[in-house]
Design a protein around this motif. Structure first.
Motif, mmCIF file in Angstrom:
data_model
loop_
_atom_site.group_PDB
_atom_site.id
_atom_site.type_symbol
_atom_site.label_atom_id
_atom_site.label_comp_id
_atom_site.label_asym_id
_atom_site.label_seq_id
_atom_site.Cartn_x
_atom_site.Cartn_y
_atom_site.Cartn_z
ATOM 1 N N GLY A 134 -95.018 -4.492 93.969
ATOM 2 C CA GLY A 134 -94.868 -4.342 95.413
ATOM 3 C C GLY A 134 -95.547 -5.410 96.236
ATOM 4 O O GLY A 134 -95.001 -5.868 97.236
ATOM 5 N N LYS A 135 -96.712 -5.826 95.831
ATOM 6 C CA LYS A 135 -97.432 -6.830 96.616
ATOM 7 C C LYS A 135 -96.656 -8.149 96.687
ATOM 8 O O LYS A 135 -96.570 -8.757 97.743
ATOM 9 C CB LYS A 135 -98.817 -7.077 96.019
ATOM 10 C CG LYS A 135 -99.801 -5.987 96.321
ATOM 11 C CD LYS A 135 -101.169 -6.349 95.784
ATOM 12 C CE LYS A 135 -102.137 -5.227 96.059
ATOM 13 N NZ LYS A 135 -103.452 -5.487 95.474
ATOM 14 N N ALA A 136 -96.084 -8.557 95.572
ATOM 15 C CA ALA A 136 -95.340 -9.830 95.549
ATOM 16 C C ALA A 136 -94.116 -9.762 96.457
ATOM 17 O O ALA A 136 -93.824 -10.709 97.188
ATOM 18 C CB ALA A 136 -94.923 -10.164 94.127
ATOM 19 N N LEU A 137 -93.383 -8.640 96.444
ATOM 20 C CA LEU A 137 -92.195 -8.491 97.290
ATOM 21 C C LEU A 137 -92.576 -8.528 98.768
ATOM 22 O O LEU A 137 -91.937 -9.205 99.560
ATOM 23 C CB LEU A 137 -91.472 -7.184 96.967
ATOM 24 C CG LEU A 137 -90.242 -6.883 97.829
ATOM 25 C CD1 LEU A 137 -89.148 -7.902 97.565
ATOM 26 C CD2 LEU A 137 -89.744 -5.480 97.567
ATOM 27 N N MET A 138 -93.615 -7.799 99.125
ATOM 28 C CA MET A 138 -94.008 -7.733 100.527
ATOM 29 C C MET A 138 -94.528 -9.080 101.044
ATOM 30 O O MET A 138 -94.466 -9.342 102.236
ATOM 31 C CB MET A 138 -95.070 -6.642 100.743
ATOM 32 C CG MET A 138 -94.564 -5.255 100.475
ATOM 33 S SD MET A 138 -93.109 -4.853 101.462
ATOM 34 C CE MET A 138 -92.640 -3.316 100.742
ATOM 35 N N LYS A 139 -95.018 -9.940 100.146
ATOM 36 C CA LYS A 139 -95.458 -11.283 100.559
ATOM 37 C C LYS A 139 -94.259 -12.173 100.855
ATOM 38 O O LYS A 139 -94.336 -13.061 101.684
ATOM 39 C CB LYS A 139 -96.317 -11.922 99.466
ATOM 40 C CG LYS A 139 -97.707 -11.344 99.386
ATOM 41 C CD LYS A 139 -98.502 -12.015 98.282
ATOM 42 C CE LYS A 139 -99.853 -11.356 98.139
ATOM 43 N NZ LYS A 139 -100.610 -11.899 97.009
ATOM 44 N N ARG A 140 -93.131 -11.931 100.169
ATOM 45 C CA ARG A 140 -91.955 -12.791 100.315
ATOM 46 C C ARG A 140 -90.970 -12.291 101.381
ATOM 47 O O ARG A 140 -90.278 -13.078 101.994
ATOM 48 C CB ARG A 140 -91.229 -12.919 98.980
ATOM 49 C CG ARG A 140 -91.989 -13.773 97.978
ATOM 50 C CD ARG A 140 -91.306 -13.745 96.629
ATOM 51 N NE ARG A 140 -91.806 -14.632 95.627
ATOM 52 C CZ ARG A 140 -93.017 -14.670 95.130
ATOM 53 N NH1 ARG A 140 -93.937 -13.874 95.603
ATOM 54 N NH2 ARG A 140 -93.355 -15.501 94.177
ATOM 55 N N VAL A 141 -90.876 -10.974 101.535
ATOM 56 C CA VAL A 141 -89.927 -10.392 102.481
ATOM 57 C C VAL A 141 -90.714 -9.569 103.498
ATOM 58 O O VAL A 141 -91.356 -8.598 103.124
ATOM 59 C CB VAL A 141 -88.895 -9.490 101.756
ATOM 60 C CG1 VAL A 141 -87.909 -8.913 102.749
ATOM 61 C CG2 VAL A 141 -88.191 -10.244 100.652
ATOM 62 N N PRO A 142 -90.656 -9.955 104.763
ATOM 63 C CA PRO A 142 -91.395 -9.200 105.774
ATOM 64 C C PRO A 142 -90.900 -7.753 105.863
ATOM 65 O O PRO A 142 -89.700 -7.485 105.840
ATOM 66 C CB PRO A 142 -91.102 -9.939 107.079
ATOM 67 C CG PRO A 142 -90.529 -11.245 106.685
ATOM 68 C CD PRO A 142 -89.942 -11.082 105.319
ATOM 69 N N LEU A 143 -91.831 -6.842 105.954
ATOM 70 C CA LEU A 143 -91.522 -5.418 106.036
ATOM 71 C C LEU A 143 -90.641 -5.116 107.245
ATOM 72 O O LEU A 143 -89.740 -4.293 107.176
ATOM 73 C CB LEU A 143 -92.828 -4.630 106.113
ATOM 74 C CG LEU A 143 -92.757 -3.134 105.925
ATOM 75 C CD1 LEU A 143 -92.119 -2.779 104.595
ATOM 76 C CD2 LEU A 143 -94.146 -2.538 106.025
#
Length: 192
Positions: A159-168
């Motif tokens: 989850g951390k990697a995804l949230m760093k790449r795609v803004p919530l």
């Protein structure tokens, strides 16, 4: 019979709506503290129960006249889009740590956390709406449960990697736009 189109549509809508949810963050937190497979087992079981309840509720709605179902689901989808667009991030939830790392304690913690946090949640209501709209409980249930499991898996493992790449906010806006489109479409079919 399973419809790949309905399953894929439900998967996409539920996946995008659940990604910005705080339960994905809770899964992430649990996944960093405990064995991922134990956490996933509990979370997956809770999501399965929620989908079964939502699909059952949506299937009951199909007993009503088609125009009424379309109008109600349209309004609910529009309401869901508004909730996604207007909701504010309220931070992480406090998660209690089980005293040991046994399968039953960790899976039980994940199960109870999701069971309580997701009851009556937007994605559960959306799943009921989709079940009513498409009158294909198996396809809707399959798409919803796979989407929820995918989000849980992403949250637990990466989850951390995804949230760093795609803004919530982007994920939330895409989910809201999909719900808005489904709402307008349902209302159009109810009137037409």
């Amino acid at each position: 019979m399973i419809s790949i189109t309905v399953t894929a549509l439900v998967f996409g809508v539920i996946f995008l709506a659940e990604l910005p949810d705080k339960t994905a963050l809770a899964g992430l937190v649990l996944g960093t503290r405990y064995r991922a497979s134990y956490v996933f087992a509990g979370v997956a079981a809770a999501f399965t129960l929620h989908v079964v309840l939502a699909v059952a509720a949506g299937s009951v709605l199909t007993l009503l006249p088609h125009q009424i179902v379309q109008a109600v689901t349209g309004v609910l989808f529009l309401g869901g889009a508004a909730v996604l667009l207007l909701k504010k991030d309220d931070g992480e939830e406090d998660i209690r740590q089980p005293e040991n790392q046994s399968f039953w304690k960790v899976a039980g913690t994940g199960f109870m956390l999701i069971l309580v946090a997701e009851f009556g949640d937007l994605t559960q209501i959306m799943t009921a709406n989709l079940a009513a709209r498409y009158d294909n409980p198996l396809s809707v249930g399959l798409g919803a449960v796979l989407a929820l499991w995918a989000v849980a898996g992403l949250g637990i493992v990466g989850g951390k990697a995804l949230m760093k790449r795609v803004p919530l906010t982007l994920i939330t806006r895409i989910a809201a736009l999909l719900m808005l489109a489904l709402g307008v479409w349902s209302l159009w079919e109810a009137v037409a």
